[in-house]
Motif scaffolding. Sequence first.
Motif, PDB file in Angstrom:
ATOM      1  N   MET A   1       0.822  -1.198   0.000  1.00 52.52           N
ATOM      2  CA  MET A   1       0.000   0.000   0.000  1.00 52.52           C
ATOM      3  C   MET A   1       0.868   1.265   0.000  1.00 52.52           C
ATOM      4  N   LYS A   2       1.933   1.270   0.831  1.00 47.45           N
ATOM      5  CA  LYS A   2       2.821   2.434   0.858  1.00 47.45           C
ATOM      6  C   LYS A   2       3.485   2.643  -0.501  1.00 47.45           C
ATOM      7  N   GLN A   3       3.970   1.553  -1.111  1.00 48.52           N
ATOM      8  CA  GLN A   3       4.681   1.696  -2.383  1.00 48.52           C
ATOM      9  C   GLN A   3       3.750   2.203  -3.480  1.00 48.52           C
ATOM     10  N   ALA A   4       2.514   1.751  -3.498  1.00 46.66           N
ATOM     11  CA  ALA A   4       1.558   2.242  -4.501  1.00 46.66           C
ATOM     12  C   ALA A   4       1.317   3.738  -4.323  1.00 46.66           C
ATOM     13  N   LEU A   5       1.175   4.183  -3.073  1.00 49.26           N
ATOM     14  CA  LEU A   5       0.988   5.606  -2.811  1.00 49.26           C
ATOM     15  C   LEU A   5       2.238   6.387  -3.190  1.00 49.26           C
ATOM     16  N   ARG A   6       3.412   5.860  -2.893  1.00 51.51           N
ATOM     17  CA  ARG A   6       4.655   6.534  -3.287  1.00 51.51           C
ATOM     18  C   ARG A   6       4.700   6.729  -4.807  1.00 51.51           C
ATOM     19  N   ASN A   7       4.384   5.677  -5.546  1.00 52.61           N
ATOM     20  CA  ASN A   7       4.402   5.766  -7.010  1.00 52.61           C
ATOM     21  C   ASN A   7       3.421   6.818  -7.516  1.00 52.61           C
ATOM     22  N   GLU A   8       2.226   6.838  -6.956  1.00 51.22           N
ATOM     23  CA  GLU A   8       1.216   7.818  -7.363  1.00 51.22           C
ATOM     24  C   GLU A   8       1.663   9.238  -7.029  1.00 51.22           C
ATOM     25  N   MET A   9       2.228   9.439  -5.845  1.00 53.27           N
ATOM     26  CA  MET A   9       2.660  10.780  -5.456  1.00 53.27           C
ATOM     27  C   MET A   9       3.844  11.246  -6.297  1.00 53.27           C
ATOM     28  N   ARG A  10       4.749  10.363  -6.625  1.00 57.04           N
ATOM     29  CA  ARG A  10       5.868  10.751  -7.512  1.00 57.04           C
ATOM     30  C   ARG A  10       5.331  11.224  -8.859  1.00 57.04           C
TER      31      ARG A  10
END
Length: 190
Positions: A1-10
């Motif tokens: 979940m964190k990695q998906a959010l990181r990718n979206e925010m980048r």
Amino acid sequence: MKQALRNEMRRLLRWPDVAVRAAASREAQERLIAQPEFRQARRVALYWALPEEVGTEWIRKAGHEDGREIAVPAWQPDRGAYGFSLWIEGTPTVAGPLGIPQPAQPVWVAAETMDLIVVPGLAFDRLGGRLGRGKGFYDRLLAAAGPACKVGLAFRWQICDRVPMEPHDIRMDLVVTDDAVYRAVRATGA
């Protein structure tokens, strides 16, 4: 979940053009400078902004003009971690291990001596949740800072409904954007 959010925010952080980002960055910094927590702080730690982050140059300038001590993160090779070094305008810099500028000859100061620490992140929520870049450098620095006021500085498009948090993640006391200030509300025990 964190990695998906990181990718979206980048992805989102690459979206605004330079002029939009620069105007929003200035607004966020001015909003932070106006906060009582900043006004009362005598020793302030600031990050060096990456191109897609809210800058800190106006905060640094305001801090120096008001006689505050400013510190910035610098790599401590002997510890394999970041610490804070005092920053004087005009001090020579070198690129740290992540390519971020830091004083060429650091003057180390303990994290627990900071009154206010301004922190970058990829995403924040209105309760002080912060999503960093995934290496934990800031969480370790913030854990050592004790009672210092911890401030997330962000663009309005970095605010999420909820940032996934783990036990070692450190919440912000304030999150300041170009259009709002969110004060974290802590539960109090009886």
